[in-house]
Enzyme design. Structure first.
Site, PDB file in Angstrom:
ATOM      1  CD  GLU A 254      83.787 117.686  84.940  1.00 34.85           C
ATOM      2  OE1 GLU A 254      83.744 116.898  85.912  1.00 34.85           O
ATOM      3  OE2 GLU A 254      82.930 118.553  84.738  1.00 34.85           O
ATOM      4  CD1 TRP A 257      85.158 120.080  88.948  1.00 31.58           C
ATOM      5  CD2 TRP A 257      84.879 119.886  91.152  1.00 31.58           C
ATOM      6  NE1 TRP A 257      84.263 121.055  89.349  1.00 31.58           N
ATOM      7  CE2 TRP A 257      84.073 120.955  90.701  1.00 31.58           C
ATOM      8  CE3 TRP A 257      84.868 119.576  92.517  1.00 31.58           C
ATOM      9  CZ2 TRP A 257      83.262 121.706  91.554  1.00 31.58           C
ATOM     10  CZ3 TRP A 257      84.062 120.322  93.369  1.00 31.58           C
ATOM     11  CH2 TRP A 257      83.275 121.380  92.892  1.00 31.58           C
ATOM     12  CD1 TRP A 285      70.779 111.264 107.750  1.00 29.35           C
ATOM     13  CD2 TRP A 285      69.937 112.078 105.846  1.00 29.35           C
ATOM     14  NE1 TRP A 285      71.716 112.114 107.212  1.00 29.35           N
ATOM     15  CE2 TRP A 285      71.226 112.630 106.040  1.00 29.35           C
ATOM     16  CE3 TRP A 285      69.209 112.454 104.715  1.00 29.35           C
ATOM     17  CZ2 TRP A 285      71.803 113.526 105.156  1.00 29.35           C
ATOM     18  CZ3 TRP A 285      69.780 113.344 103.823  1.00 29.35           C
ATOM     19  CH2 TRP A 285      71.060 113.878 104.039  1.00 29.35           C
ATOM     20  CG  ASN A 320      79.420 113.773  86.285  1.00 27.77           C
ATOM     21  OD1 ASN A 320      79.632 113.127  87.304  1.00 27.77           O
ATOM     22  ND2 ASN A 320      79.515 115.086  86.247  1.00 27.77           N
ATOM     23  CD1 TRP A 338      75.112 112.732 103.393  1.00 27.93           C
ATOM     24  CD2 TRP A 338      76.867 111.591 102.635  1.00 27.93           C
ATOM     25  NE1 TRP A 338      76.146 112.927 104.288  1.00 27.93           N
ATOM     26  CE2 TRP A 338      77.240 112.236 103.836  1.00 27.93           C
ATOM     27  CE3 TRP A 338      77.807 110.813 101.976  1.00 27.93           C
ATOM     28  CZ2 TRP A 338      78.510 112.124 104.395  1.00 27.93           C
ATOM     29  CZ3 TRP A 338      79.084 110.697 102.534  1.00 27.93           C
ATOM     30  CH2 TRP A 338      79.423 111.353 103.725  1.00 27.93           C
ATOM     31  CD1 TRP A 361      78.000 109.274  96.083  1.00 31.16           C
ATOM     32  CD2 TRP A 361      75.962 109.822  96.793  1.00 31.16           C
ATOM     33  NE1 TRP A 361      77.102 108.471  95.432  1.00 31.16           N
ATOM     34  CE2 TRP A 361      75.844 108.774  95.844  1.00 31.16           C
ATOM     35  CE3 TRP A 361      74.801 110.323  97.372  1.00 31.16           C
ATOM     36  CZ2 TRP A 361      74.608 108.229  95.478  1.00 31.16           C
ATOM     37  CZ3 TRP A 361      73.572 109.782  97.011  1.00 31.16           C
ATOM     38  CH2 TRP A 361      73.487 108.746  96.068  1.00 31.16           C
TER      39      TRP A 361
END
Length: 430
Positions: A254, A257, A285, A320, A338, A361
């Site tokens: 993590e 990341w 969208w 999360n 998004w 996202w």
């Protein structure tokens, strides 16, 4: 006038293992520690009761007390950074300004502007790596291009890690200059006290040892809760990585990341406004404002989505696993851009960081680098059955489940929404 050095606190609000501060305190000259409440940033915040401002304000007050044994404290400004340094250059004889580097687009521009001014004024500037183990550009592919897929980046990151990368520094001596004013109050900044309480961040070893087995279950509250501490640097990344290496390879991933998304943002700054995969900007969208409002309020009729949004609205935190579910639901079930969700999170998340928020996202929407494929669409009901089977998390945030479901009918049917999303994505990707 006595010559001094300045240490500029930014996203490193601690004395413990602070690389730039360590070098400043060992420089041989008295150090004036400075923090600038940046008008450019604070003016963009909507709520006067922003928990994040309160958090770092409390962290600064704690830091101010920690500096007293060194003979000084914090000097604060409420201004643009450039104006603040113009005042400092006028009022002090400054030899060198020390700071730790930041990698977000605004920060890079700000630091260039301030550095240009200081150098023109004959003041030396020294910057240091502190908030990451590897800076963007240190972990590259063999052809010296950046990684855009996490797994090989992570592998190379781990291969490159050496003991010196996580060695902590300790300030043992040095003298601080006593500031001529007190720290700005929250009220002076235009903000109010909130319910957040700053505590010196601590790593829970038991949480890390069980992290792999428990992290996906929101009712267990089994995450590190160190996101905000990493965001504002009230804990050292080296301390976190050292603990992760000892107790949790999953938590280490993590942390990697976080650095992966930082280097993506630096190398591909267009991701702030655009999909990493450009063709995904062609997605049509729906952007239904009524449905977006229901998503924001936690009134979609999907229990895990609604619980997550209510947790975020009430606390500034969201587990999360639940973040993935609510983000996928917005982008794929509702076909809402998004960027709308990213902006909503940015306004509320205690641990908001541009690189991670944007990266996560885009991952959820399928538009980013190394993203979940567009045809992977979380079923929020199945996610609830798997990760909150006893409805403990959901009950905490929405109260009586039957009453909630009577009041809020599902705004979309999962199978229909899934089919619609697949068609819209396929159309854009032709």
């Amino acid at each position: 006038m006595q010559q001094i050095n300045i240490f500029w606190f930014r996203r490193d609000l601690r004395l413990e293992d602070n690389i730039g501060l360590y070098h400043a305190m060992n420089s041989g000259l008295p150090v004036l520690p400075v923090f600038i409440f940046d008008r450019n940033i604070l003016s963009q915040l909507d709520q006067k009761s922003d928990r994040r401002v309160d958090y770092f304000h409390q962290a600064l007050e704690y830091l101010n007390e920690e500096l007293k044994p060194f003979g000084g404290g914090l000097k604060t400004f409420f201004d643009s950074p450039l104006e603040a340094f113009m005042q400092l250059a006028k009022n002090y004889s400054i030899h060198t300004v020390f700071y730790n580097r930041d990698y977000e687009p605004y920060a890079i521009q700000r630091d260039l502007e301030v550095t240009d001014f200081l150098k023109t004024a004959g003041i030396k500037v020294l910057s240091f790596k502190d908030q990451v183990i590897f800076e963007p550009g240190e972990i590259l592919k063999q052809d010296q291009t950046p990684y855009t897929v996490y797994t090989p980046f992570s592998k190379r990151w781990k291969e490159a890690l050496q003991p010196q990368h996580i060695n902590a520094v300790k300030i043992k001596h040095g003298t601080c200059v006593k500031p001529d004013t007190n720290i700005h109050t929250l009220r002076a900044l235009g903000f109010e006290q909130t319910d957040i309480i700053f505590e010196v961040p601590a790593i829970n070893v038991n949480t890390l040892k069980e992290y792999e087995d428990t992290r996906n279950f929101p009712a267990k509250d089994a995450t590190s809760h160190l996101g905000i501490a990493l965001r504002f640097g009230t804990i050292s990344i080296r301390k976190c990585v050292t603990a992760a290496l000892k107790h949790s390879g999953v938590w280490l991933n993590e942390l990697i990341w976080r650095e992966f998304f930082m280097q993506i943002l630096l190398h591909y700054p267009a991701v702030v406004q655009h999909s990493f995969k450009a063709k995904y900007d062609l997605i049509k969208w729906r952007n239904n404002e009524r449905e977006f409002d229901k998503w924001c309020k936690g009134e979609t009729g999907y229990l895990m989505v609604d619980a997550g949004m209510r947790e975020l609205n009430a606390t500034g935190f969201m587990h999360n696993r639940v973040r993935m579910v609510v983000a996928s639901f917005l982008a794929k079930h509702l076909l809402i851009d998004w960027r709308w969700g990213e902006a909503y999170f940015a306004g509320l998340l205690l641990d908001y960081e541009l690189a991670s928020n944007n990266g996560n996202w885009q991952w959820a929407a399928g538009t980013g680098c190394d993203a979940a494929p567009y045809f992977r669409i979380f079923n929020p009901t199945e996610q609830q059955k798997k990760f909150d089977p006893d409805f403990k998390y959901i009950s905490k945030w929405i109260g009586d489940i039957d009453t909630h479901l009577l009041k809020y009918q599902p705004i979309v049917i999962h199978e229909e929404a899934r089919k619609r999303a697949l068609e819209i994505y396929k159309e854009a990707l032709k």
